[in-house]
Motif scaffolding. Structure first.
Motif, short mmCIF file in Angstrom:
data_model
loop_
_atom_site.label_atom_id
_atom_site.label_comp_id
_atom_site.label_asym_id
_atom_site.label_seq_id
_atom_site.Cartn_x
_atom_site.Cartn_y
_atom_site.Cartn_z
N TYR A 177 -80.35 18.31 84.98
CA TYR A 177 -79.73 17.59 86.09
C TYR A 177 -78.75 16.57 85.53
N ARG A 232 -76.47 13.03 86.77
CA ARG A 232 -76.43 12.00 87.80
C ARG A 232 -75.00 11.54 88.02
N ASP A 240 -75.22 7.43 94.51
CA ASP A 240 -76.20 7.73 93.48
C ASP A 240 -76.81 9.08 93.82
N TYR A 257 -78.08 19.44 90.34
CA TYR A 257 -78.76 20.46 89.55
C TYR A 257 -77.71 21.24 88.77
N TRP A 272 -78.18 13.07 92.18
CA TRP A 272 -78.52 13.96 91.07
C TRP A 272 -78.09 15.37 91.42
#
Length: 82
Positions: A59, A61, A74, A78, A76
């Motif tokens: 992942y 960010r 913010d 994949y 994440w």
């Protein structure tokens, strides 16, 4: 694998700046690369082998900040299996 609430709490903490942090979460091994402020920006989650290399998911960010340094976004993303 989805990142759940408990794992997000662990990822929201500050760690040693500009380093690779190895830890555990439930039955998974984690490796997190941090930025210059100590925020995890890259996450490897899965099972570590004898050399410490994790086989599992990756992942990345996205931290977007405004001019004052407040976090605007913010998220994440994949990035696939490793």
């Amino acid at each position: 694998m989805k990142i759940g609430g408990q794992l997000l709490k662990k990822l929201a903490k500050k760690y040693e700046p500009s380093s690779m942090v190895h830890t555990h979460f439930r039955d998974y091994d984690l490796a997190m690369k941090t930025d210059e402020e100590g925020n995890p920006v890259l996450l490897f989650i899965g099972t570590a082998n004898e050399e410490g290399i994790i086989k599992g998911d990756r992942y990345a960010r996205r931290l977007l900040k405004d001019a004052e340094g407040k976090v605007v976004k913010d998220h994440w993303d994949y990035k696939g299996k490793i």
